[in-house]
Design a protein around this motif. Structure first.
Motif, PDB file in Angstrom:
ATOM      1  N   ARG A  16       0.856  -1.201   0.000  1.00  0.00           N
ATOM      2  CA  ARG A  16       0.000   0.000   0.000  1.00  0.00           C
ATOM      3  C   ARG A  16       0.888   1.245   0.000  1.00  0.00           C
ATOM      4  O   ARG A  16       2.122   1.148   0.053  1.00  0.00           O
ATOM      5  N   ILE A  18       3.179   4.395  -0.417  1.00  0.00           N
ATOM      6  CA  ILE A  18       4.307   4.752  -1.278  1.00  0.00           C
ATOM      7  C   ILE A  18       4.853   3.515  -1.995  1.00  0.00           C
ATOM      8  O   ILE A  18       5.123   3.544  -3.198  1.00  0.00           O
ATOM      9  N   SER A  37       5.567  -7.664   1.319  1.00  0.00           N
ATOM     10  CA  SER A  37       4.935  -6.986   2.453  1.00  0.00           C
ATOM     11  C   SER A  37       4.645  -8.019   3.523  1.00  0.00           C
ATOM     12  O   SER A  37       4.553  -9.207   3.236  1.00  0.00           O
ATOM     13  N   ASP A  64       7.891 -10.666   6.943  1.00  0.00           N
ATOM     14  CA  ASP A  64       8.222  -9.573   7.861  1.00  0.00           C
ATOM     15  C   ASP A  64       9.701  -9.241   7.647  1.00  0.00           C
ATOM     16  O   ASP A  64      10.567 -10.077   7.921  1.00  0.00           O
ATOM     17  N   VAL A  65      10.001  -8.037   7.162  1.00  0.00           N
ATOM     18  CA  VAL A  65      11.403  -7.717   6.848  1.00  0.00           C
ATOM     19  C   VAL A  65      12.306  -7.709   8.084  1.00  0.00           C
ATOM     20  O   VAL A  65      13.527  -7.783   7.965  1.00  0.00           O
ATOM     21  N   ASN A  91      11.455   0.035   1.413  1.00  0.00           N
ATOM     22  CA  ASN A  91      10.401   1.009   1.705  1.00  0.00           C
ATOM     23  C   ASN A  91       9.593   0.650   2.955  1.00  0.00           C
ATOM     24  O   ASN A  91       8.968   1.525   3.548  1.00  0.00           O
ATOM     25  N   TYR A 156      11.644   6.736  15.456  1.00  0.00           N
ATOM     26  CA  TYR A 156      11.538   6.855  13.991  1.00  0.00           C
ATOM     27  C   TYR A 156      12.702   7.701  13.434  1.00  0.00           C
ATOM     28  O   TYR A 156      13.320   7.332  12.435  1.00  0.00           O
ATOM     29  N   LYS A 160      15.559   6.366  10.787  1.00  0.00           N
ATOM     30  CA  LYS A 160      15.744   6.938   9.443  1.00  0.00           C
ATOM     31  C   LYS A 160      17.119   7.590   9.291  1.00  0.00           C
ATOM     32  O   LYS A 160      17.724   7.520   8.223  1.00  0.00           O
ATOM     33  N   GLY A 187       9.034  14.025   2.425  1.00  0.00           N
ATOM     34  CA  GLY A 187       8.464  14.915   3.433  1.00  0.00           C
ATOM     35  C   GLY A 187       7.139  14.332   3.876  1.00  0.00           C
ATOM     36  O   GLY A 187       7.053  13.138   4.192  1.00  0.00           O
ATOM     37  N   ILE A 189       3.769  12.877   2.987  1.00  0.00           N
ATOM     38  CA  ILE A 189       3.110  12.285   1.825  1.00  0.00           C
ATOM     39  C   ILE A 189       1.757  11.728   2.275  1.00  0.00           C
ATOM     40  O   ILE A 189       1.672  11.065   3.324  1.00  0.00           O
ATOM     41  N   THR A 191      -0.746   9.247   2.779  1.00  0.00           N
ATOM     42  CA  THR A 191      -0.920   7.775   2.757  1.00  0.00           C
ATOM     43  C   THR A 191      -1.682   7.378   4.021  1.00  0.00           C
ATOM     44  O   THR A 191      -1.978   8.229   4.862  1.00  0.00           O
ATOM     45  N   THR A 194       0.020   8.626   7.259  1.00  0.00           N
ATOM     46  CA  THR A 194      -0.150  10.018   7.683  1.00  0.00           C
ATOM     47  C   THR A 194      -1.623  10.368   7.922  1.00  0.00           C
ATOM     48  O   THR A 194      -1.905  11.352   8.590  1.00  0.00           O
TER      49      THR A 194
HETATM   50  P1  NAI Z   1       2.152   2.707   4.947  1.00  0.00           P
HETATM   51  O1  NAI Z   1       1.966   2.419   6.388  1.00  0.00           O
HETATM   52  O2  NAI Z   1       0.993   3.210   4.156  1.00  0.00           O
HETATM   53  O3  NAI Z   1       2.736   1.415   4.194  1.00  0.00           O
HETATM   54  C1  NAI Z   1       3.829   0.719   4.736  1.00  0.00           C
HETATM   55  C2  NAI Z   1       3.921  -0.649   4.103  1.00  0.00           C
HETATM   56  O4  NAI Z   1       5.016  -1.343   4.712  1.00  0.00           O
HETATM   57  C3  NAI Z   1       2.684  -1.508   4.320  1.00  0.00           C
HETATM   58  O5  NAI Z   1       2.430  -2.233   3.112  1.00  0.00           O
HETATM   59  C4  NAI Z   1       3.111  -2.462   5.431  1.00  0.00           C
HETATM   60  O6  NAI Z   1       2.434  -3.724   5.393  1.00  0.00           O
HETATM   61  C5  NAI Z   1       4.581  -2.623   5.120  1.00  0.00           C
HETATM   62  N1  NAI Z   1       5.350  -3.043   6.296  1.00  0.00           N
HETATM   63  C6  NAI Z   1       5.392  -2.431   7.503  1.00  0.00           C
HETATM   64  N2  NAI Z   1       6.170  -3.134   8.334  1.00  0.00           N
HETATM   65  C7  NAI Z   1       6.621  -4.211   7.636  1.00  0.00           C
HETATM   66  C8  NAI Z   1       7.472  -5.304   7.949  1.00  0.00           C
HETATM   67  N3  NAI Z   1       8.011  -5.457   9.167  1.00  0.00           N
HETATM   68  N4  NAI Z   1       7.738  -6.227   6.982  1.00  0.00           N
HETATM   69  C9  NAI Z   1       7.200  -6.097   5.748  1.00  0.00           C
HETATM   70  N5  NAI Z   1       6.389  -5.078   5.387  1.00  0.00           N
HETATM   71  C10 NAI Z   1       6.104  -4.153   6.327  1.00  0.00           C
HETATM   72  O7  NAI Z   1       3.387   3.731   4.869  1.00  0.00           O
HETATM   73  P2  NAI Z   1       3.809   4.806   3.756  1.00  0.00           P
HETATM   74  O8  NAI Z   1       3.321   6.135   4.188  1.00  0.00           O
HETATM   75  O9  NAI Z   1       3.504   4.302   2.410  1.00  0.00           O
HETATM   76  O10 NAI Z   1       5.407   4.823   3.995  1.00  0.00           O
HETATM   77  C11 NAI Z   1       6.302   4.035   3.235  1.00  0.00           C
HETATM   78  C12 NAI Z   1       7.712   4.392   3.652  1.00  0.00           C
HETATM   79  O11 NAI Z   1       7.932   5.799   3.467  1.00  0.00           O
HETATM   80  C13 NAI Z   1       8.014   4.107   5.124  1.00  0.00           C
HETATM   81  O12 NAI Z   1       9.338   3.652   5.261  1.00  0.00           O
HETATM   82  C14 NAI Z   1       7.869   5.469   5.770  1.00  0.00           C
HETATM   83  O13 NAI Z   1       8.626   5.575   6.947  1.00  0.00           O
HETATM   84  C15 NAI Z   1       8.394   6.369   4.661  1.00  0.00           C
HETATM   85  N6  NAI Z   1       7.949   7.737   4.768  1.00  0.00           N
HETATM   86  C16 NAI Z   1       6.608   8.052   4.661  1.00  0.00           C
HETATM   87  C17 NAI Z   1       6.216   9.368   4.763  1.00  0.00           C
HETATM   88  C18 NAI Z   1       4.795   9.800   4.643  1.00  0.00           C
HETATM   89  O14 NAI Z   1       4.529  11.000   4.816  1.00  0.00           O
HETATM   90  N7  NAI Z   1       3.860   8.927   4.328  1.00  0.00           N
HETATM   91  C19 NAI Z   1       7.194  10.450   5.016  1.00  0.00           C
HETATM   92  C20 NAI Z   1       8.548  10.001   5.093  1.00  0.00           C
HETATM   93  C21 NAI Z   1       8.897   8.688   4.971  1.00  0.00           C
END
Ligand code: NAI
Length: 248
Positions: A16, A18, A37, A64-65, A91, A156, A160, A187, A189, A191, A194
Protein backbone atom coordinates in the motif's frame (compact mmCIF):
# COMPACT_ATOMS: atom_id res chain seq x y z
CA UNK A 1 8.90 4.50 -21.12
CA UNK A 2 10.54 1.08 -20.86
CA UNK A 3 13.97 1.99 -19.47
CA UNK A 4 13.73 -0.84 -16.89
CA UNK A 5 12.79 -3.57 -19.37
CA UNK A 6 14.17 -7.01 -18.32
CA UNK A 7 15.13 -5.64 -14.88
CA UNK A 8 13.94 -7.38 -11.73
CA UNK A 9 12.94 -5.14 -8.82
CA UNK A 10 12.14 -6.01 -5.21
CA UNK A 11 9.99 -3.49 -3.33
CA UNK A 12 9.40 -3.98 0.40
CA UNK A 13 6.25 -2.59 1.97
CA UNK A 14 4.78 -2.71 -1.53
CA UNK A 15 1.25 -3.56 -0.43
CA UNK A 16 0.00 0.00 0.00
CA UNK A 17 0.95 3.67 0.09
CA UNK A 18 4.31 4.75 -1.28
CA UNK A 19 5.59 1.20 -1.84
CA UNK A 20 2.56 0.23 -3.91
CA UNK A 21 3.03 3.28 -6.15
CA UNK A 22 6.78 2.57 -6.46
CA UNK A 23 6.01 -1.04 -7.50
CA UNK A 24 3.47 0.20 -10.09
CA UNK A 25 5.88 2.80 -11.48
CA UNK A 26 8.74 0.31 -11.86
CA UNK A 27 6.37 -2.17 -13.57
CA UNK A 28 5.18 0.61 -15.90
CA UNK A 29 8.79 1.05 -17.00
CA UNK A 30 9.12 -2.62 -17.86
CA UNK A 31 10.54 -4.14 -14.66
CA UNK A 32 9.24 -7.39 -13.21
CA UNK A 33 8.49 -6.56 -9.59
CA UNK A 34 8.49 -8.70 -6.45
CA UNK A 35 6.00 -6.95 -4.17
CA UNK A 36 7.03 -7.77 -0.61
CA UNK A 37 4.93 -6.99 2.45
CA UNK A 38 4.18 -8.56 5.80
CA UNK A 39 0.48 -8.50 4.93
CA UNK A 40 -0.39 -11.23 2.33
CA UNK A 41 -3.75 -9.63 1.39
CA UNK A 42 -2.31 -6.20 0.66
CA UNK A 43 0.63 -7.44 -1.41
CA UNK A 44 -1.78 -9.77 -3.26
CA UNK A 45 -4.13 -6.90 -4.08
CA UNK A 46 -1.21 -4.65 -5.15
CA UNK A 47 -0.07 -7.38 -7.55
CA UNK A 48 -3.61 -7.80 -8.95
CA UNK A 49 -3.78 -4.05 -9.60
CA UNK A 50 -0.40 -4.10 -11.38
CA UNK A 51 -1.44 -7.11 -13.49
CA UNK A 52 -4.58 -5.27 -14.60
CA UNK A 53 -2.37 -2.61 -16.22
CA UNK A 54 0.85 -4.53 -16.87
CA UNK A 55 0.07 -8.26 -17.17
CA UNK A 56 2.65 -10.63 -15.70
CA UNK A 57 4.87 -7.85 -14.35
CA UNK A 58 4.50 -8.54 -10.61
CA UNK A 59 4.48 -11.29 -7.98
CA UNK A 60 3.55 -11.18 -4.29
CA UNK A 61 5.71 -12.36 -1.36
CA UNK A 62 4.57 -12.04 2.25
CA UNK A 63 7.34 -11.65 4.81
CA UNK A 64 8.22 -9.57 7.86
CA UNK A 65 11.40 -7.72 6.85
CA UNK A 66 12.49 -7.60 10.50
CA UNK A 67 12.84 -11.41 10.51
CA UNK A 68 16.37 -12.11 9.28
CA UNK A 69 15.92 -15.82 8.56
CA UNK A 70 12.54 -15.39 6.86
CA UNK A 71 13.97 -12.67 4.60
CA UNK A 72 16.83 -14.94 3.48
CA UNK A 73 14.27 -17.66 2.68
CA UNK A 74 11.94 -15.40 0.72
CA UNK A 75 14.93 -14.01 -1.19
CA UNK A 76 15.74 -17.55 -2.38
CA UNK A 77 12.16 -17.94 -3.63
CA UNK A 78 12.25 -14.57 -5.42
CA UNK A 79 15.57 -15.41 -7.08
CA UNK A 80 14.21 -18.82 -8.12
CA UNK A 81 11.01 -17.28 -9.54
CA UNK A 82 12.39 -14.13 -11.18
CA UNK A 83 15.97 -15.19 -11.93
CA UNK A 84 17.93 -12.33 -10.30
CA UNK A 85 17.65 -8.89 -8.76
CA UNK A 86 18.68 -5.55 -10.28
CA UNK A 87 16.80 -3.08 -8.06
CA UNK A 88 16.08 -3.28 -4.32
CA UNK A 89 13.77 -0.67 -2.78
CA UNK A 90 13.71 -0.71 1.03
CA UNK A 91 10.40 1.01 1.70
CA UNK A 92 8.78 -1.03 4.52
CA UNK A 93 8.47 1.22 7.53
CA UNK A 94 6.37 1.83 10.63
CA UNK A 95 5.85 4.49 13.29
CA UNK A 96 5.24 4.04 17.03
CA UNK A 97 5.14 7.69 18.08
CA UNK A 98 5.31 9.03 21.61
CA UNK A 99 7.36 11.42 23.70
CA UNK A 100 10.56 9.84 25.00
CA UNK A 101 9.29 10.09 28.58
CA UNK A 102 6.50 7.66 27.70
CA UNK A 103 8.11 5.64 24.90
CA UNK A 104 8.24 1.93 25.73
CA UNK A 105 11.21 -0.26 24.94
CA UNK A 106 9.05 -2.34 22.59
CA UNK A 107 8.14 0.82 20.61
CA UNK A 108 11.83 1.59 20.15
CA UNK A 109 12.68 -2.00 19.17
CA UNK A 110 9.76 -2.47 16.76
CA UNK A 111 10.60 0.69 14.79
CA UNK A 112 14.35 0.04 14.66
CA UNK A 113 13.77 -3.62 13.75
CA UNK A 114 11.55 -2.82 10.76
CA UNK A 115 12.96 0.48 9.50
CA UNK A 116 16.68 -0.13 9.97
CA UNK A 117 17.37 -3.82 10.57
CA UNK A 118 14.86 -4.62 7.83
CA UNK A 119 17.12 -2.87 5.31
CA UNK A 120 20.18 -4.72 6.65
CA UNK A 121 18.29 -8.01 6.25
CA UNK A 122 17.27 -7.38 2.64
CA UNK A 123 20.61 -5.96 1.52
CA UNK A 124 22.31 -9.06 2.97
CA UNK A 125 19.80 -11.30 1.21
CA UNK A 126 20.03 -9.64 -2.23
CA UNK A 127 23.65 -8.45 -2.23
CA UNK A 128 25.03 -11.23 -4.44
CA UNK A 129 22.46 -10.94 -7.24
CA UNK A 130 22.75 -7.13 -7.11
CA UNK A 131 26.53 -7.45 -7.56
CA UNK A 132 26.00 -9.86 -10.47
CA UNK A 133 23.64 -7.39 -12.16
CA UNK A 134 25.25 -4.91 -14.55
CA UNK A 135 23.11 -2.12 -13.11
CA UNK A 136 22.55 -2.93 -9.43
CA UNK A 137 20.58 -0.30 -7.54
CA UNK A 138 19.59 -0.02 -3.87
CA UNK A 139 17.15 2.72 -2.92
CA UNK A 140 16.28 3.23 0.74
CA UNK A 141 13.18 5.20 1.70
CA UNK A 142 14.31 7.36 4.61
CA UNK A 143 12.44 10.49 5.79
CA UNK A 144 12.99 14.19 6.38
CA UNK A 145 12.51 13.25 10.04
CA UNK A 146 15.84 11.39 9.82
CA UNK A 147 17.44 14.68 8.73
CA UNK A 148 15.81 17.21 11.06
CA UNK A 149 14.35 15.11 13.94
CA UNK A 150 10.87 15.46 15.41
CA UNK A 151 9.51 15.61 18.95
CA UNK A 152 7.55 12.42 19.64
CA UNK A 153 9.46 10.41 17.04
CA UNK A 154 12.83 9.62 18.67
CA UNK A 155 12.62 6.00 17.55
CA UNK A 156 11.54 6.86 13.99
CA UNK A 157 14.11 9.71 13.66
CA UNK A 158 16.90 7.40 14.85
CA UNK A 159 15.82 4.62 12.47
CA UNK A 160 15.74 6.94 9.44
CA UNK A 161 19.00 8.74 10.34
CA UNK A 162 20.52 5.26 10.76
CA UNK A 163 19.18 4.28 7.36
CA UNK A 164 20.95 7.30 5.83
CA UNK A 165 24.25 6.26 7.43
CA UNK A 166 23.66 2.70 6.24
CA UNK A 167 23.00 4.02 2.71
CA UNK A 168 26.36 5.79 2.59
CA UNK A 169 28.31 2.83 4.00
CA UNK A 170 26.67 0.42 1.54
CA UNK A 171 27.31 2.88 -1.30
CA UNK A 172 31.02 2.85 -0.47
CA UNK A 173 31.20 -0.94 0.01
CA UNK A 174 29.43 -1.80 -3.23
CA UNK A 175 30.72 0.98 -5.49
CA UNK A 176 33.53 -1.28 -6.70
CA UNK A 177 30.86 -3.67 -8.02
CA UNK A 178 28.99 -0.85 -9.80
CA UNK A 179 26.02 -1.12 -7.42
CA UNK A 180 24.69 2.30 -6.42
CA UNK A 181 22.91 2.94 -3.11
CA UNK A 182 20.92 6.09 -2.48
CA UNK A 183 18.18 7.28 -0.14
CA UNK A 184 15.00 9.17 -0.87
CA UNK A 185 13.81 11.30 2.05
CA UNK A 186 10.09 12.01 1.65
CA UNK A 187 8.46 14.92 3.43
CA UNK A 188 4.76 14.66 4.29
CA UNK A 189 3.11 12.28 1.83
CA UNK A 190 -0.61 11.50 1.86
CA UNK A 191 -0.92 7.77 2.76
CA UNK A 192 -2.58 5.58 5.41
CA UNK A 193 0.43 6.25 7.66
CA UNK A 194 -0.15 10.02 7.68
CA UNK A 195 -3.96 9.86 7.60
CA UNK A 196 -3.82 8.68 11.24
CA UNK A 197 -2.43 12.09 12.33
CA UNK A 198 -4.78 14.65 13.92
CA UNK A 199 -5.88 17.61 11.78
CA UNK A 200 -3.96 20.04 14.05
CA UNK A 201 -0.68 18.20 13.35
CA UNK A 202 -1.38 18.12 9.60
CA UNK A 203 -2.02 21.89 9.61
CA UNK A 204 1.19 22.58 11.58
CA UNK A 205 3.21 20.52 9.07
CA UNK A 206 1.57 22.20 6.08
CA UNK A 207 2.63 25.61 7.41
CA UNK A 208 6.28 24.46 7.17
CA UNK A 209 6.11 23.32 3.52
CA UNK A 210 7.22 26.07 1.09
CA UNK A 211 5.29 24.48 -1.80
CA UNK A 212 2.24 24.64 0.51
CA UNK A 213 0.85 21.21 -0.32
CA UNK A 214 1.34 17.62 0.83
CA UNK A 215 3.13 15.20 -1.47
CA UNK A 216 1.58 12.17 -3.17
CA UNK A 217 3.02 8.64 -3.42
CA UNK A 218 3.65 9.25 -7.14
CA UNK A 219 6.12 12.06 -6.23
CA UNK A 220 8.25 9.50 -4.37
CA UNK A 221 7.76 6.82 -7.04
CA UNK A 222 9.09 9.21 -9.71
CA UNK A 223 12.26 9.88 -7.67
CA UNK A 224 12.80 6.16 -7.05
CA UNK A 225 12.31 5.35 -10.73
CA UNK A 226 14.87 7.99 -11.66
CA UNK A 227 17.45 6.59 -9.22
CA UNK A 228 16.68 3.06 -10.47
CA UNK A 229 17.08 4.00 -14.11
CA UNK A 230 20.09 4.30 -16.42
CA UNK A 231 20.25 8.13 -16.16
CA UNK A 232 21.29 7.85 -12.50
CA UNK A 233 24.22 5.49 -13.03
CA UNK A 234 26.75 8.03 -11.67
CA UNK A 235 24.82 8.93 -8.50
CA UNK A 236 25.59 7.06 -5.28
CA UNK A 237 25.57 7.68 -1.52
CA UNK A 238 23.11 10.57 -1.88
CA UNK A 239 19.96 11.56 -0.04
CA UNK A 240 17.30 13.06 -2.30
CA UNK A 241 14.72 15.01 -0.27
CA UNK A 242 11.29 15.00 -1.92
CA UNK A 243 9.54 17.28 0.54
CA UNK A 244 8.11 20.40 -1.07
CA UNK A 245 11.11 22.36 0.20
CA UNK A 246 10.76 21.48 3.91
CA UNK A 247 14.47 20.83 4.43
CA UNK A 248 16.18 23.18 2.00
P1 NAI B 1 2.15 2.71 4.95
O1 NAI B 1 1.97 2.42 6.39
O2 NAI B 1 0.99 3.21 4.16
O3 NAI B 1 2.74 1.42 4.19
C1 NAI B 1 3.83 0.72 4.74
C2 NAI B 1 3.92 -0.65 4.10
O4 NAI B 1 5.02 -1.34 4.71
C3 NAI B 1 2.68 -1.51 4.32
O5 NAI B 1 2.43 -2.23 3.11
C4 NAI B 1 3.11 -2.46 5.43
O6 NAI B 1 2.43 -3.72 5.39
C5 NAI B 1 4.58 -2.62 5.12
N1 NAI B 1 5.35 -3.04 6.30
C6 NAI B 1 5.39 -2.43 7.50
N2 NAI B 1 6.17 -3.13 8.33
C7 NAI B 1 6.62 -4.21 7.64
C8 NAI B 1 7.47 -5.30 7.95
N3 NAI B 1 8.01 -5.46 9.17
N4 NAI B 1 7.74 -6.23 6.98
C9 NAI B 1 7.20 -6.10 5.75
N5 NAI B 1 6.39 -5.08 5.39
C10 NAI B 1 6.10 -4.15 6.33
O7 NAI B 1 3.39 3.73 4.87
P2 NAI B 1 3.81 4.81 3.76
O8 NAI B 1 3.32 6.14 4.19
O9 NAI B 1 3.50 4.30 2.41
O10 NAI B 1 5.41 4.82 3.99
C11 NAI B 1 6.30 4.04 3.23
C12 NAI B 1 7.71 4.39 3.65
O11 NAI B 1 7.93 5.80 3.47
C13 NAI B 1 8.01 4.11 5.12
O12 NAI B 1 9.34 3.65 5.26
C14 NAI B 1 7.87 5.47 5.77
O13 NAI B 1 8.63 5.58 6.95
C15 NAI B 1 8.39 6.37 4.66
N6 NAI B 1 7.95 7.74 4.77
C16 NAI B 1 6.61 8.05 4.66
C17 NAI B 1 6.22 9.37 4.76
C18 NAI B 1 4.80 9.80 4.64
O14 NAI B 1 4.53 11.00 4.82
N7 NAI B 1 3.86 8.93 4.33
C19 NAI B 1 7.19 10.45 5.02
C20 NAI B 1 8.55 10.00 5.09
C21 NAI B 1 8.90 8.69 4.97
Amino acid sequence: MDDLKDHVAVVTGGGRGIGREVARELASRGARVAVVSRNPESCGSAVEAIHAEFPGQAAAYAVDVADHTAVQEVAKRILGDLGGTDILVNNAGITRDGLLMRMKEEDWDAVLDTNLKGAFNTVKAFMRPLMKSEHGRIINIASVIGLIGNAGQANYSASKAGLIGFTKAVARELAGRAVTCNAVAPGFITTDMTSELPESVREAVLAKIPLATFGEPRDIAAAVAYLAGPSARYITGQVLAVDGGMTM
